[in-house]
Each structure stands twice: as C-alpha cells, then as structure tokens.
Design a protein around this motif. Structure first.
Motif, mmCIF file in Angstrom:
data_model
loop_
_atom_site.group_PDB
_atom_site.id
_atom_site.type_symbol
_atom_site.label_atom_id
_atom_site.label_comp_id
_atom_site.label_asym_id
_atom_site.label_seq_id
_atom_site.Cartn_x
_atom_site.Cartn_y
_atom_site.Cartn_z
ATOM 1 N N PRO A 42 -26.957 5.618 42.357
ATOM 2 C CA PRO A 42 -26.185 6.832 42.024
ATOM 3 C C PRO A 42 -26.076 7.809 43.191
ATOM 4 N N ASP A 43 -27.160 7.947 43.978
ATOM 5 C CA ASP A 43 -27.094 8.840 45.141
ATOM 6 C C ASP A 43 -26.093 8.327 46.169
ATOM 7 N N ALA B 157 -22.623 9.061 44.793
ATOM 8 C CA ALA B 157 -22.350 10.493 44.878
ATOM 9 C C ALA B 157 -22.060 10.909 46.313
ATOM 10 N N ARG B 158 -22.801 10.337 47.263
ATOM 11 C CA ARG B 158 -22.569 10.668 48.665
ATOM 12 C C ARG B 158 -21.182 10.190 49.116
ATOM 13 N N ASP C 280 -18.625 9.780 47.250
ATOM 14 C CA ASP C 280 -17.637 10.619 46.583
ATOM 15 C C ASP C 280 -17.481 11.954 47.323
ATOM 16 N N ARG C 281 -18.613 12.568 47.725
ATOM 17 C CA ARG C 281 -18.548 13.849 48.449
ATOM 18 C C ARG C 281 -17.835 13.702 49.785
ATOM 19 N N CYS D 241 -26.162 3.547 37.539
ATOM 20 C CA CYS D 241 -25.135 4.599 37.611
ATOM 21 C C CYS D 241 -24.821 5.158 36.226
ATOM 22 N N SER E 201 -27.415 7.554 35.093
ATOM 23 C CA SER E 201 -27.463 8.786 35.890
ATOM 24 C C SER E 201 -26.594 9.911 35.335
ATOM 25 N N LEU F 194 -23.464 10.105 35.970
ATOM 26 C CA LEU F 194 -22.406 10.328 36.951
ATOM 27 C C LEU F 194 -21.054 9.942 36.356
ATOM 28 N N LEU G 253 -16.837 9.660 37.392
ATOM 29 C CA LEU G 253 -15.895 9.665 38.517
ATOM 30 C C LEU G 253 -14.448 9.845 38.080
#
Length: 939
Positions: free
Chosen positions: A270-271, A274-275, A277-278, A301, A304, A306, A308
C-alpha cells in the motif's frame, strides 16, 4: 498511389522511420524481420501485410504465441476490416476460418502445413508476431518449423523484441526463405526513466549529470552517487538500531539474511502504491513472480483502505464487470469469489495471472486500458505482448522461479518487463521503479537496465510428431537436409566456423613450434622425433624416439598417475560410503579434514545408504552430520562409547558434557598416514614400465629447465587446444542429426516407420500408425498413439475418456502422482489408467535403449475433476476434486486444463476416424466439457 500510401492515409499518425522502411520492403515483395523495443509499434508492419493481402485478393495469416494475443489481435483487425474479412483459429475457437485474414496461434499454421490444408491455397503473407518465442525451450521449435516449411512465394513478416543478434537471425531467414530485409530499431518512442525506491524516497538509478543509458554505447552508465550514499546511510542506521536492540556498544551477529542492514525494510505494497499515486506515476503494473504474491499484494491493498477511483469511476467498473459475467450462474460467482474480486476493481486494484479465470483476466485488461484499474499486480506472463501499457512498471525482486530453481532475471527479461512502461501518445516518458531491499546492489540493477538487448538462441529439437511429418513429406534424406537448414544448425555451424578458425590457427602455431623445437634439439645432439598428435594410445609409443618421444613419455606417466589417482579416489569413495552407512550409535571415529579434527562419536546412524551422513559429536563439542567429503580415507572405528538413551545435543552444556565424556574414554587417534597410495602406484606394472623407459631415454640427462622443455610444454598446450576445438566441432555438427537418428530408431522399432527396398535404394516410409501419430500434437504424442493402437480406451464412456486424456496433458505444479494403487475413478477408469501407465513403461524402455529422453509419466492429478465436470457435476464439486496436496486448483488453471483436454480429444477424434467408437466418445466428451465457465471462455 502506392498501397503504402493508401494504408497510411487511413492512419491517425505518421509512420516512424523503421516502420516505413519495413513497409516499403514488404510492398517491394521482400520478407521482413523487424526488431524493435516493446511498445515501439512493430505490429503496424503486420497490419500492412494484412492490407496488402486484402488489396491483392490473397490471404494473410497473423500468428501469435498465445491464445490471449490471438483473441486481442482478432478484435483489433475486426475493428479495422470488419467481421466478414477476419477469422480466428486457436484450437479452442474457430470463427470464420475461410476468411482472407485469419488470426491464429503459431501451432495452428504448423499443423495446417503438415496436414497440407486447403486453407494454405492463395496464402501470400504470414505475420509471425513475437517471433523471438523460438527461443522458448518448450514450444520454440514450432516457429522454425513454420519458417522452414512455408512455400517460397509466401512472404514472412517476423516481428521480434530487440535482440542483439538480429543480423544473424536475419541471415538465417534469408538463407532459408530468400530475399529478406532486416530492420532494427533501438529507439523507444516513449523514453524510459529508471528509478529505485529506497524506503519512501525515490531516486534516479543512473547519474542524472551523465548521459542517459543507450544500448549502442559500450560504456555502462554510472549509478547515481546520491542513491549509493543514501543506501549506505540507511544500512548504517539500520545496523545501529540492531546493535542498540542487542545492547549498547555490543556488536552481535548480523540480522536475519546474513548481512547487516536487515532493518532497512522496503515499503509495504500500500505504501508503494500510495507513493506512485502521489508522484503521478499511475497507472502501474507491479510485477511479482508468483500467483500467491500477486493475490497477497492485492489483499494488502484492500485491507489498507486505499481508494484510487472516484464513485463515478467505480460505477463504470460495475458496468464492465456485469457485461463480462453474464455467463456465470450465482453459484459459480460464489465459488469464484466474484464479490471480493469486484470490490478490488471498484477501488482501482487487480491481480493478473494464469491462475485467474480468463473472464477475470479479460475484464482486468479492458478496465486497465480504460484507465479504471490503476494498479495491477501481475506475473511476468502479462509482459508477453498483451496490450496493457502502463505509465510505470514496478519490480520488487529481480529473482524468479523458472520451474526448476530461483534464478536472476536476465537483461532480456528485465527489458521485456520494463518495456510495458510508457503509453504511446499519452505519456511523455515511462518509468521503471525497482524497490530496494538490503540484498539488492544498485550496480547489478544498472547492469540489467543498461544491457538493453539479449541474444536469440534456437531451441529446435526433433520430436516424434515432427519426425513422422517430416519423413512423410520429405523422406528420410530430405528430413535430414531440412534439419541442417534449421536456425539451431545455422548457429552451430557459425560456432563451428569459429572453432575451425581456432583449430587452423593452432595448427599453424604447432608447425612453427615444431620447427623451433627441431632446431633446439639438434643443437643439443638430439633427434627431435616425430609423433602423431592424434595418437592417444600409449601402447603405440614402444620406443618413444627423439626428444618429442621423451616429452610424450613424461605425458604418459602423468596420465597414468592421474588414472591411478582417480581409481584410488573412486575406490576410496565407495569404501567411505559403505563404512559411513555401517556406523552404529556409539561408534568412535577419527575426523582428519575440515575445521574439526580429532575423535568423534556417532549419535545417529545414517538414514540412507546412497549418501550416508551420520550425526556425530566431536571432542571440541561440535555437532553435525558428516559425509564422504569429510574423509580422505574411509572412516575407521576406533572404539565404542556408551551413550545415554536420550542425548542432549541441542544445548551448549549438553554438547560440552558429551565431548568431555568422549575425551575421557581413553581412545586415541591413530598416528601416521596410510601408505596405501604409495603402494598402489608402486605395484602398477604399466607405470613401472613407463618410468623404466624414461630413465633409459637419451634425453633423460637434460636439465629440466632447458629451453627444450619450455618449447615442448608450449607444443603440448597447442596440441590440447587443437583436440578441444576438434571435439567441439564434432559435438556441434552432430547434435541434431544424432537426436533425429535416435527418434527414428524408436519409431522404427514401434512400427511407425518402415524401411524397404525401392528404386532409389533403401527407403523409409511412414506406416498407418505413423499417419495417426502425425495428427497427435501433444507432449505425450507417442504414448497417446500407442494407447490408441492398443485399444485400451475404446470401451470408455465419455467422462472416463476425458479422465484418461487428462492424465496425458496435466502436469502438477507440485509432485502429485501417487502410483497405480491410487488410480482415481470407477473400475473401468482405473483399469484404463493402469494399463496406460503400463504402456508408458514399455515406451520408456524402448526410449532408454535408443538413448532418447523418456516421455513424461501420466499425471492423474486432474483426472477426477474433469471426469466429474464431464459428468455434469457442479463447478464447486469439480474444483474441490482438482486439489494438489490439499490445495484447490485455481479457477484459471481449471479452465486451462479443460481446454487442453478438449484440444487432445479433438485430435484423437480427427485422427482415429469419424465412424469409430473412440471418436464418438471423444466427440461426446468435448461436448460435455464445453459448458459453464469453460464454454464462456470458448465463445
């Protein structure tokens, strides 16, 4: 207006230079080989071949390596030319097969050629997409068979990923097919940036101040120094935390994994998402080299929280999913886990691997193309040309399981995977992100990323079906001639040219050395002597005349000493194995090698006799197993030690107490070494004769440092070099021919080929049994045909026949076959399977005599499942019966194995004749299997 102009007028973009060059050559009547990076647009050349065929009123076959690609290309061409002009043939499906353009898997066109199909009439072009598949060790031969067998007038359009020996491959195609233009382009239309994610920080892999990596450069780009500094800092910080955890100032052993920095863990899935995505790097494909890993990443995921996608995008996902699931019943949806799968899609996540139901994979592919799936966790099969380009590709590991062992990714595999990054017309650049772990060295990653090409190597090998088809078409001599025209032989011949060049150059050096040596010998009053360098028989050197004879005599002595040493070592090893296997609990032996020397007591005798390794404890309190490598000479029992019933060997105190007791037994190590070695050499009569001849030779009085000896040693090295090159030439030029001869031997013994006298001498022809074999395209083709000939499947009901046929095609991902006693099904089915195995044993006996690799043993791991399914039982029951060691077979595998059973049943039906009982059972079995989720995938 040229046909190329007409073609390009319909396109919404301009052709790249390499595309135009290939199309111009194709319109001029040439064959073409196009090698370009993934995503560069090679298929436009194939589409131009389709255009030429339609414009000229001829036919075009568009071939691909996998059915998913064929289905995709069929849809693409139908959208361009209409359903009436395009057909599809994949073994599973037959749609409009008489159309002027037919998309098919490569095996289908190969089978058409062997069957002399009428569909080949009017064929002008064959597109071979992903032609580099000919390196595949299981299926690669098919591509070469097609290229070799197509009529000369057919223009072959070969589309390949970038390979480093494109010119060599092109030379071969030109040799066997005539005029062929090779077009190589190494430029990616969308540039690729390489990154490494360390923790939460993203770095450029290469030094941003240096030139970008290029496949044409010989100098490897430098790794980003900032990246290396940060990794060193991170490892040191992790080490410091580890040390504080063990106690301030105390340096203990490194953490798990054997190296420091173990605490520097990579980000969670998940991290990672997320990274990405950022950073604006979605949509992305995360390649994970296991199905369980892909499913696990998806589950992480989902746990988490999260998301999208927006609510409107999630609603659009539902519409696509509903359209794909119309063939599934509510009961099927429940067992297939549709609700959980849909939940992931609605949040923008998915997995993609062969274990998924094909319907699920197709849905994921469509949603990803529409931008409604933002992160896919996939196995490497997604990289095989499926049209799912992403902005970013992420790699967690650079090691994968190849079916036999865990191995490093090759540069070619790395390039294939990262080639998915960068969507043409959408992204300014693509991104490849490697996730750093403590065991990953940035320089190694840079080496993979910098080596942008890989060599194409032939995997062509003659097989039974190929042999009978070749001999049926070309005769025995013609078949051998065709083998000699294969890419495998072409590469071998080129290698032979290099070896022959080496041998010729070495022979020139040998002649020069002989002149120098003759002059040096004459200056010392010696005859140089003449010795045949190809004569390895020491008994022929009765007089060893001249100086070269003396040198040969020394070589023969060394050779005999090596032989005696090898014989002694072999005898010692055999004796050591026997003595180790005979050791009993409490026996005391001596250890002479390795880190542990001195007395040792046997705690547990060896568990097996083949490679015996008893458990011992030495007098320095070490406990472990010892084997043949730990002994120069066989172990000798020096005494016995009484041991308690339960020995404490797991604690340090227990081992120390045992060692103390061992030292207190009074047993001593024997002193001195065995004289056995010296005695063996002294007693050898041949060695004694050679040494006596040496002492009496006129050259024996020369100083060992004389220039003559240095010249002679150089000469010996050159002679060995010549022998090695000649040996390599012999091996490489004969491999295919020898293998083909052995295959022919098996077929002749079993009655598939017949040798008789004809007008041209002895002729080999294909028998009726051979014609049956020629129609069976299976890894177990010979076994299937033998079972049909024996009639052991004739009385089986359709579901029983499906079960037996499944044992021919199924191959468990783990070892699952458990012998005849565990044969599944009713009595008739068990009897048919048992008799099938008996025939398999008879076949492998014949293969063993002819030194042919044995046919794979039947595997009954899928037999119950397909039998239940063909009997009309539910998907739930059938899947439950398809387990491997307690693990359910995945829905995707269930459908895939059913497809293969249908494939082979159809081959049997067509091979044995429509009016036979076996053909009727095969036809009924196909109809019974083709329902539910299986039928949904065959429409």
């Amino acid at each position: 207006m040229t046909r190329l102009d007409d073609f390009t007028d319909r396109l919404a973009f301009r052709l790249d230079d390499f595309q135009r060059r290939a199309c111009v050559a194709l319109e001029a009547g040439h064959g073409v080989l196009v090698c370009a990076p993934t995503g560069a647009g090679k298929t436009i050349v194939g589409e131009f071949a389709v255009h030429l065929a339609l414009a000229g009123g001829t036919k075009c076959f568009y071939t691909t390596p996998i059915k998913a690609l064929s289905n995709q290309k069929y849809a693409d061409l139908v959208a361009i030319h209409g359903a009436d002009s395009v057909g599809l043939l994949t073994g599973d499906q037959s749609i409009n097969s008489d159309a002027p353009v037919v998309v098919m898997t490569t095996e289908v066109v190969r089978n058409m050629i062997y069957a002399n199909s009428r569909a080949l009439q009017g064929l002008s072009h064959v597109v071979m997409d992903e032609v580099h598949f000919l390196a595949d060790r299981f299926r690669g031969a098919v591509w070469e068979e097609v290229i070799l067998h197509l009529e000369p007038a057919v223009r072959v359009v070969s589309l390949s990923a970038t390979v480093s020996n494109a010119e060599e491959f092109g030379d071969w195609i030109q040799t066997v097919r005539g005029d062929t233009t090779v077009v190589v382009d190494e430029h990616r239309p969308v540039p690729l940036s390489q990154h490494m994610l360390v923790g939460t920080r993203m770095f450029d892999l290469f030094d941003p101040t240096a030139d970008a990596p290029s496949p044409s450069k010989t100098v490897r780009p430098q790794v980003n120094p900032e990246l290396k500094r940060y990794i060193r800092h991170r490892v040191l910080m992790a080490d410091d935390r580890d040390d504080r955890g063990r106690g301030r100032g105390r340096r203990g052993p490194p953490p798990r994994g054997g190296r420091r920095g173990g605490g520097a863990r990579p980000p969670s899935r998940p991290d990672l998402v997320a990274r990405l995505d950022r950073e604006g790097l979605l949509p992305a494909i995360g390649f994970i080299f296991s199905r369980a890993g892909c499913d696990g990443a998806l589950a992480q995921c989902l746990r988490s929280g999260l998301h999208l996608l927006t609510p409107r995008e999630s609603q659009a996902v539902d519409e696509v999913v509903d359209r794909h699931l119309t063939e599934l019943s509510p009961a099927d949806e429940e067992i297939l886990g549709v609700a959980e799968w849909r939940a992931g899609l609605r949040r923008g996540f998915a997995a993609h691997h062969a274990g998924l139901l094909p319907t699920f994979r197709h849905t994921v592919e469509e949603l990803f193309t529409l931008g409604l799936v933002r992160m896919v966790f996939a196995t490497e099969t997604l990289a095989l040309g499926i049209n799912m380009p992403a902005r970013t590709v992420a790699l967690e590991r650079l090691i994968k399981f190849n079916g036999e062992a865990h191995v490093d990714l090759t540069p070619g595999e790395f390039t294939q995977l990262t080639g998915r990054a960068g969507r043409r017309g959408i992204d300014v650049e693509g991104h490849a992100v490697v996730v750093w772990t403590p065991d990953l060295v940035p320089e190694e990653v840079a080496g993979l990323a910098g080596a942008r090409t890989f060599p194409l190597r032939s995997s062509f090998q003659p097989e039974y079906n190929m042999a009978v088809n070749l001999i049926g078409r070309l005769g025995l001599a013609g078949s051998r001639e065709l083998l000699n025209r294969s890419f495998a032989q072409f590469q071998a011949d080129r290698s032979v040219v290099g070896q022959a060049r080496k041998a010729d150059e070495a022979r020139r050096r040998l002649r020069k050395l002989d002149v120098e040596l003759a002059g040096a010998a004459e200056n010392r009053g010696l005859e140089p002597g003449v010795l045949d360098t190809d004569d390895d028989d020491p008994d022929s050197h009765e007089t060893y005349p001249g100086f070269l004879g003396y040198v040969q005599l020394r070589e023969d002595i060394r050779r005999r000493e090596r032989e005696l040493k090898f014989e002694r070592r072999t005898a010692n090893t055999q004796s050591t194995v026997a003595d180790l296997a005979a050791l009993k609990r409490g026996h005391v032996i001596g250890l002479h090698g390795g880190r542990h020397r001195g007395l040792a007591v046997v705690l547990e005798p060896a568990a097996q006799a083949v490679d015996p390794k008893p458990l011992v404890l030495s007098e320095d309190a070490w406990c472990g197993r010892v084997g043949t490598r730990d002994f120069v000479n066989p172990p000798q029992v020096l005494g016995n030690m009484r041991l308690p019933k339960h020995v404490d060997r797991r604690t340090g105190k227990g081992r120390r107490d045992l060692a103390s007791a061992l030292r207190s037994t009074g047993i001593e190590m024997p002193r001195g070494r065995s004289k056995k070695q010296r005695a063996v050499a002294a007693d050898d009569r041949e060695l004694g004769r050679l040494r006596s001849t040496l002492r009496n030779h006129p050259a024996h009085g020369l100083d060992g440092n004389d220039e003559l000896f240095r010249l002679a040693e150089r000469r010996n090295r050159v002679v060995r070099e010549i022998a090695s090159a000649d040996r390599a030439i012999g091996e490489r030029t004969s491999t295919l021919g020898v293998q083909f001869g052995r295959i022919v031997g098996v077929l002749a013994e079993l009655g598939y080929l017949d040798a008789s006298d004809g007008p041209g001498g002895r002729e080999t022809s294909v028998t009726a049994a051979g014609h049956l074999l020629s129609r069976i395209y299976s890894e177990s083709d010979l076994l299937v045909t033998e079972c049909i000939r024996a009639g052991i499947w004739d009385a089986l009901a359709p579901h029983e026949l499906a079960a037996v046929v499944a044992a021919m095609v199924f191959e468990a991902r783990r070892e699952s076959y458990s012998g005849i006693d565990a044969m599944p099904g009713n009595a008739a089915q068990r009897d048919a399977l048992a008799r099938t195995v008996e025939i398999w044993r008879e076949v492998t006996d014949v293969e063993s005599r002819h030194r042919v690799d044995p046919t794979r043993e039947p595997d009954t791991g899928f037999s119950v499942a397909v039998s239940l399914w063909a009997s009309g039982r539910s998907l739930t029951e059938s899947l439950a019966a398809a387990g491997e060691r307690g693990q359910l077979l995945s829905p995707g595998d269930f459908v895939r194995w059913n497809r293969q059973v249908i494939d082979l049943l159809e081959q049997i039906r067509l091979g044995v004749g429509a009016d036979t009982r076996l053909a009727g059972a095969a036809r009924a079995a196909v109809g019974a299997i083709r329902r539910g989720v299986v039928a949904a995938e065959l429409r």
